[in-house]
Design an enzyme around this catalytic site. Sequence first.
Site, mmCIF file in Angstrom:
data_model
loop_
_atom_site.group_PDB
_atom_site.id
_atom_site.type_symbol
_atom_site.label_atom_id
_atom_site.label_comp_id
_atom_site.label_asym_id
_atom_site.label_seq_id
_atom_site.Cartn_x
_atom_site.Cartn_y
_atom_site.Cartn_z
ATOM 1 N N HIS A 114 -17.974 0.555 20.744
ATOM 2 C CA HIS A 114 -18.120 -0.147 19.478
ATOM 3 C C HIS A 114 -16.771 -0.317 18.781
ATOM 4 O O HIS A 114 -15.860 0.491 18.949
ATOM 5 C CB HIS A 114 -19.090 0.594 18.566
ATOM 6 C CG HIS A 114 -20.509 0.478 18.997
ATOM 7 N ND1 HIS A 114 -21.555 0.867 18.200
ATOM 8 C CD2 HIS A 114 -21.064 -0.013 20.133
ATOM 9 C CE1 HIS A 114 -22.688 0.639 18.823
ATOM 10 N NE2 HIS A 114 -22.421 0.117 19.997
ATOM 11 N N GLU B 20 -15.984 0.217 15.784
ATOM 12 C CA GLU B 20 -15.656 1.359 14.923
ATOM 13 C C GLU B 20 -14.961 2.474 15.703
ATOM 14 O O GLU B 20 -14.016 3.095 15.199
ATOM 15 C CB GLU B 20 -16.925 1.916 14.263
ATOM 16 C CG GLU B 20 -17.606 0.961 13.323
ATOM 17 C CD GLU B 20 -18.655 0.079 13.988
ATOM 18 O OE1 GLU B 20 -19.505 -0.458 13.266
ATOM 19 O OE2 GLU B 20 -18.620 -0.089 15.231
#
Length: 181
Positions: A54, A56
Site C-alpha cells: 500500500h 501508506e
Amino acid sequence: MALLTAKTFRLQFNNKRRVTKPYYPRKALLCYQLTPQNGSTPTRGYFKNKKKRHAEIRFINKIKSMGLDETQCYQVTCYLTWSPCPSCAWELVDFIKAHDHLNLGIFASRLYYHWCRHQQEGLRLLCGSQVPVEVMGFPEFADCWENFVDHEEPLSFNPSEMLEELDKNSRAIKRRLEKIK
C-alpha cells in the site's frame, strides 16, 4: 520530483459517489509534504499502491530511509485518494508513536469502504491517536493541485470548476466521517 498529470489528479482525486462512463479504476495515491520547522524547503513526493504494498507503507518506508534529524520537528501532510485501510491505520499509528518528532496530518478525498465496521475502526483508531484524519476540502484540493500536479500540459477542463466541484462533493463525505468518529 515527478509530478502527477492533471488527468490523473482529476480522475483519482475525484470524490463523486459513482464514476460515470467511461469507467476507470480508482487507484490509491498518497501525496506527501515533509516540512522541517526550521524553515527549510519542504520535501514532496507521491506513492501509488504497488505489488500488494500500500502507498501508506511505501510512504512510511521512505520517511524511515531519509534519516531525519530526530532533534528537529517536522510537519508531514498527506493527501490520499482513499482513507487508509485498518492495517495501514495501525502501521501509521505505530510509526508516529515511534517518531515523536513528526507531526502527521492526513487528508483523504474519499473514505475507503466506510460502511464496513472494520474500516470504521481503522478510521477511529487514527482519529483517536496522534494521526488526525480529515476529508479534503477546497484548501487541501487546491494545495494538492498546486504542489503535486504538472501544470505544463494543456488542460481539457477548467481547474477552478473542478476544485469547486470536489469541495462541494466533500461535504457529504465530511459528515460521514464525523458520524464515524
